[in-house]
Design a protein around this motif. Structure first.
Motif, PDB file in Angstrom:
ATOM      1  N   ARG A  34       4.091   6.139   7.836  1.00 31.80           N
ATOM      2  CA  ARG A  34       4.242   5.387   6.600  1.00 31.80           C
ATOM      3  C   ARG A  34       5.495   5.902   5.901  1.00 31.80           C
ATOM      4  O   ARG A  34       5.853   7.080   6.020  1.00 31.80           O
ATOM      5  CB  ARG A  34       3.047   5.576   5.648  1.00 31.80           C
ATOM      6  CG  ARG A  34       1.711   5.036   6.148  1.00 31.80           C
ATOM      7  CD  ARG A  34       1.678   3.518   6.100  1.00 31.80           C
ATOM      8  NE  ARG A  34       0.362   3.006   6.459  1.00 31.80           N
ATOM      9  CZ  ARG A  34      -0.020   2.700   7.683  1.00 31.80           C
ATOM     10  NH1 ARG A  34       0.814   2.876   8.700  1.00 31.80           N
ATOM     11  NH2 ARG A  34      -1.235   2.239   7.923  1.00 31.80           N
ATOM     12  N   GLU A  79      -4.018   2.315  -1.991  1.00 35.63           N
ATOM     13  CA  GLU A  79      -3.304   3.509  -2.357  1.00 35.63           C
ATOM     14  C   GLU A  79      -3.061   3.512  -3.850  1.00 35.63           C
ATOM     15  O   GLU A  79      -2.842   2.485  -4.455  1.00 35.63           O
ATOM     16  CB  GLU A  79      -1.947   3.556  -1.642  1.00 35.63           C
ATOM     17  CG  GLU A  79      -2.111   3.475  -0.156  1.00 35.63           C
ATOM     18  CD  GLU A  79      -1.367   4.548   0.548  1.00 35.63           C
ATOM     19  OE1 GLU A  79      -0.603   5.248  -0.113  1.00 35.63           O
ATOM     20  OE2 GLU A  79      -1.550   4.685   1.752  1.00 35.63           O
ATOM     21  N   ILE A 111      11.003  -0.717   2.100  1.00 35.39           N
ATOM     22  CA  ILE A 111       9.934  -0.047   2.847  1.00 35.39           C
ATOM     23  C   ILE A 111       9.861  -0.610   4.263  1.00 35.39           C
ATOM     24  O   ILE A 111       9.785   0.132   5.251  1.00 35.39           O
ATOM     25  CB  ILE A 111       8.581  -0.216   2.126  1.00 35.39           C
ATOM     26  CG1 ILE A 111       8.560   0.585   0.821  1.00 35.39           C
ATOM     27  CG2 ILE A 111       7.432   0.227   3.031  1.00 35.39           C
ATOM     28  CD1 ILE A 111       7.387   0.248  -0.088  1.00 35.39           C
ATOM     29  N   PRO A 169       2.751   3.671  -4.973  1.00 31.47           N
ATOM     30  CA  PRO A 169       1.668   4.264  -5.757  1.00 31.47           C
ATOM     31  C   PRO A 169       1.249   3.392  -6.935  1.00 31.47           C
ATOM     32  O   PRO A 169       2.063   2.667  -7.528  1.00 31.47           O
ATOM     33  CB  PRO A 169       2.278   5.583  -6.259  1.00 31.47           C
ATOM     34  CG  PRO A 169       3.334   5.899  -5.252  1.00 31.47           C
ATOM     35  CD  PRO A 169       3.903   4.570  -4.857  1.00 31.47           C
ATOM     36  N   ARG A 213       6.296   6.115   2.050  1.00 31.82           N
ATOM     37  CA  ARG A 213       5.774   5.927   0.703  1.00 31.82           C
ATOM     38  C   ARG A 213       6.955   5.856  -0.269  1.00 31.82           C
ATOM     39  O   ARG A 213       7.865   6.688  -0.213  1.00 31.82           O
ATOM     40  CB  ARG A 213       4.855   7.082   0.306  1.00 31.82           C
ATOM     41  CG  ARG A 213       3.857   7.527   1.376  1.00 31.82           C
ATOM     42  CD  ARG A 213       2.787   6.512   1.629  1.00 31.82           C
ATOM     43  NE  ARG A 213       1.757   7.039   2.528  1.00 31.82           N
ATOM     44  CZ  ARG A 213       0.728   6.341   2.992  1.00 31.82           C
ATOM     45  NH1 ARG A 213       0.589   5.065   2.657  1.00 31.82           N
ATOM     46  NH2 ARG A 213      -0.153   6.887   3.801  1.00 31.82           N
ATOM     47  N   ASP A 214       6.930   4.876  -1.152  1.00 30.49           N
ATOM     48  CA  ASP A 214       8.032   4.664  -2.094  1.00 30.49           C
ATOM     49  C   ASP A 214       7.614   5.130  -3.482  1.00 30.49           C
ATOM     50  O   ASP A 214       6.956   4.412  -4.227  1.00 30.49           O
ATOM     51  CB  ASP A 214       8.404   3.174  -2.120  1.00 30.49           C
ATOM     52  CG  ASP A 214       9.671   2.904  -2.935  1.00 30.49           C
ATOM     53  OD1 ASP A 214      10.045   3.747  -3.773  1.00 30.49           O
ATOM     54  OD2 ASP A 214      10.274   1.836  -2.729  1.00 30.49           O
ATOM     55  N   HIS A 215       7.985   6.358  -3.826  1.00 37.14           N
ATOM     56  CA  HIS A 215       7.681   6.920  -5.130  1.00 37.14           C
ATOM     57  C   HIS A 215       8.813   6.600  -6.108  1.00 37.14           C
ATOM     58  O   HIS A 215       9.554   7.472  -6.549  1.00 37.14           O
ATOM     59  CB  HIS A 215       7.457   8.432  -5.025  1.00 37.14           C
ATOM     60  CG  HIS A 215       6.254   8.804  -4.213  1.00 37.14           C
ATOM     61  ND1 HIS A 215       4.986   8.866  -4.720  1.00 37.14           N
ATOM     62  CD2 HIS A 215       6.145   9.115  -2.889  1.00 37.14           C
ATOM     63  CE1 HIS A 215       4.129   9.205  -3.770  1.00 37.14           C
ATOM     64  NE2 HIS A 215       4.814   9.360  -2.647  1.00 37.14           N
ATOM     65  N   SER A 268       0.818  -1.211   0.000  1.00 38.18           N
ATOM     66  CA  SER A 268       0.000   0.000   0.000  1.00 38.18           C
ATOM     67  C   SER A 268       0.854   1.266   0.000  1.00 38.18           C
ATOM     68  O   SER A 268       0.347   2.358  -0.224  1.00 38.18           O
ATOM     69  CB  SER A 268      -0.929   0.009   1.216  1.00 38.18           C
ATOM     70  OG  SER A 268      -0.187   0.153   2.414  1.00 38.18           O
ATOM     71  N   ARG A 269       2.147   1.122   0.240  1.00 34.64           N
ATOM     72  CA  ARG A 269       3.047   2.291   0.224  1.00 34.64           C
ATOM     73  C   ARG A 269       3.548   2.608  -1.180  1.00 34.64           C
ATOM     74  O   ARG A 269       4.260   3.593  -1.379  1.00 34.64           O
ATOM     75  CB  ARG A 269       4.262   2.030   1.104  1.00 34.64           C
ATOM     76  CG  ARG A 269       4.049   2.201   2.595  1.00 34.64           C
ATOM     77  CD  ARG A 269       3.107   1.233   3.183  1.00 34.64           C
ATOM     78  NE  ARG A 269       3.402   0.978   4.599  1.00 34.64           N
ATOM     79  CZ  ARG A 269       2.590   0.306   5.385  1.00 34.64           C
ATOM     80  NH1 ARG A 269       1.437  -0.157   4.925  1.00 34.64           N
ATOM     81  NH2 ARG A 269       2.910   0.085   6.640  1.00 34.64           N
ATOM     82  N   GLU A 309       5.726   9.936   6.185  1.00 24.58           N
ATOM     83  CA  GLU A 309       4.573  10.552   6.832  1.00 24.58           C
ATOM     84  C   GLU A 309       4.561  10.101   8.287  1.00 24.58           C
ATOM     85  O   GLU A 309       4.701   8.913   8.568  1.00 24.58           O
ATOM     86  CB  GLU A 309       3.258  10.120   6.175  1.00 24.58           C
ATOM     87  CG  GLU A 309       3.070  10.578   4.748  1.00 24.58           C
ATOM     88  CD  GLU A 309       1.751  10.089   4.167  1.00 24.58           C
ATOM     89  OE1 GLU A 309       0.951   9.493   4.931  1.00 24.58           O
ATOM     90  OE2 GLU A 309       1.510  10.280   2.974  1.00 24.58           O
ATOM     91  N   ARG A 361       8.981   9.113   0.817  1.00 25.14           N
ATOM     92  CA  ARG A 361       8.204  10.191   1.439  1.00 25.14           C
ATOM     93  C   ARG A 361       7.725   9.698   2.792  1.00 25.14           C
ATOM     94  O   ARG A 361       6.877   8.824   2.889  1.00 25.14           O
ATOM     95  CB  ARG A 361       7.020  10.600   0.564  1.00 25.14           C
ATOM     96  CG  ARG A 361       6.142  11.685   1.207  1.00 25.14           C
ATOM     97  CD  ARG A 361       5.274  12.387   0.178  1.00 25.14           C
ATOM     98  NE  ARG A 361       4.331  11.494  -0.466  1.00 25.14           N
ATOM     99  CZ  ARG A 361       3.091  11.248  -0.006  1.00 25.14           C
ATOM    100  NH1 ARG A 361       2.688  11.798   1.131  1.00 25.14           N
ATOM    101  NH2 ARG A 361       2.277  10.447  -0.658  1.00 25.14           N
ATOM    102  N   TYR A 403       0.818  12.174   8.494  1.00 24.73           N
ATOM    103  CA  TYR A 403       0.220  10.908   8.081  1.00 24.73           C
ATOM    104  C   TYR A 403      -1.267  11.055   7.815  1.00 24.73           C
ATOM    105  O   TYR A 403      -1.992  11.683   8.570  1.00 24.73           O
ATOM    106  CB  TYR A 403       0.425   9.853   9.166  1.00 24.73           C
ATOM    107  CG  TYR A 403      -0.438   8.635   8.957  1.00 24.73           C
ATOM    108  CD1 TYR A 403      -0.081   7.675   8.017  1.00 24.73           C
ATOM    109  CD2 TYR A 403      -1.627   8.468   9.658  1.00 24.73           C
ATOM    110  CE1 TYR A 403      -0.884   6.566   7.798  1.00 24.73           C
ATOM    111  CE2 TYR A 403      -2.427   7.364   9.447  1.00 24.73           C
ATOM    112  CZ  TYR A 403      -2.058   6.421   8.511  1.00 24.73           C
ATOM    113  OH  TYR A 403      -2.854   5.344   8.289  1.00 24.73           O
TER     114      TYR A 403
END
Length: 306
Positions: free
Chosen positions: A213, A286, A197, A184, A215-217, A181-182, A224, A222, A261
């Motif tokens: 969290r 996500e 992650i 995108p 987030r792995d873009h 879910s991390r 949060e 990123r 978050y």
């Protein structure tokens, strides 16, 4: 526990008591823990809590599930499978959670049949259906999974109240979704991304953060954290440690989102005024619906980023 909530909990337990047995899809989160506690109270040894181990489940969550099951006194089984064997999951479209939940629950049914149990239960509660993009619920319906909390109209807040009544220390546990879910929507789910992650979030847990969290873009991390923990995340010592550790894990840049978050922070919009929510056992949904959204969300870049 007030009388209304107590009546709902009793109704759920009475419904479970009519079964010959039940296998609870068990993540160790508050929803599935309450179902496990009710099932154990209703069925005794004929109730089993079952956790599915895969690349998307943090090791810490599996250990927590074992501990909570032991606290409840229910038998705990662990089964294994790999979402990464399904190309539809790896592609990471907007229906990723549907494919994940289908595989996970199918494995639960296999485990149930091995034990002579016909019914598989999950932790879907009455607050879930109206909370944004939840493709995993389609799998629950298609596979005829029983949802005692939903059937008894027990909301998320009431779930926590019941958990507190049973003395479960997960009553206030923040929602925790699977690691995929991390990532995108549109960026492939790979073991490499899931591992970095998990390791990044382990560092945040070690530093004492409770709601977070990473987030792995696609190489840009990123971070949060909860609004009440933002000050701690801005501490220079943490900034340096986080940047160095996450770069060592393979991220190219490390950022902190100053909005803090929030669930589904990069998800495609589904219902105006709502956003996806974390679910019990990996149903946070996500996505990456707008190609420019990430740049706008990245409120602060640590030294070394661009």
């Amino acid at each position: 526990m007030n009388d209304d909530v107590a009546a709902k909990a009793a109704a759920a337990k009475e419904s479970l008591a009519t079964l010959d047995g039940a296998l609870v899809a068990f993540s160790g989160g508050v929803d599935s823990s309450v179902v496990a506690a009710l099932a154990h109270a209703a069925l005794g040894e004929d109730a089993v809590a079952c956790t599915a181990r895969s690349e998307t489940l943090p090791a810490a969550e599996l250990e927590d599930a074992r501990r909570v099951a032991d606290d409840i006194g229910i038998e705990h089984a662990v089964v294994s499978f790999s979402e990464l064997e399904d190309p539809e999951f790896v592609t990471n479209g907007e229906d990723r959670c549907y494919h994940c939940r289908t595989m996970r629950l199918s494995r639960m049914y296999e485990a149930a049949r091995e034990r002579g149990i016909e019914t598989v239960c999950d932790g879907t509660n009455a607050s879930d259906p109206g909370e944004g993009h939840r493709p995993g619920l389609q799998a629950v319906e298609e596979l005829n999974v029983a949802s005692p909390l939903l059937e008894a109209a027990i909301t998320k807040d009431e779930v926590r109240e019941i958990a507190a009544h049973y003395g479960l220390d997960v009553a206030d546990k923040p929602s925790m979704a699977c690691l995929s879910s991390r990532i995108p929507t549109g960026i492939e789910v790979t073991e490499e991304r899931l591992t970095r992650i998990e390791n990044a979030e382990r560092m945040l847990r070690t530093w004492g953060f409770s709601q977070f969290r990473v987030r792995d873009h696609d190489g840009l991390a990123r971070i949060e954290v909860g609004a009440d923990e933002l000050a701690a995340a801005l501490d220079p010592e943490f900034v340096t440690a986080a940047r160095e550790h996450l770069l060592d894990l393979g991220f190219d840049h490390v950022t902190l989102d100053l909005e803090g978050y929030r669930t589904g922070s990069v998800s495609p919009a589904t219902v105006e005024g709502t956003e996806p929510q974390d679910g019990d056992g990996g149903v946070e949904t996500e996505g990456f619906g707008d190609g420019g959204a990430v740049a706008e969300d990245l409120s602060r870049t640590y030294p070394g980023g661009e």
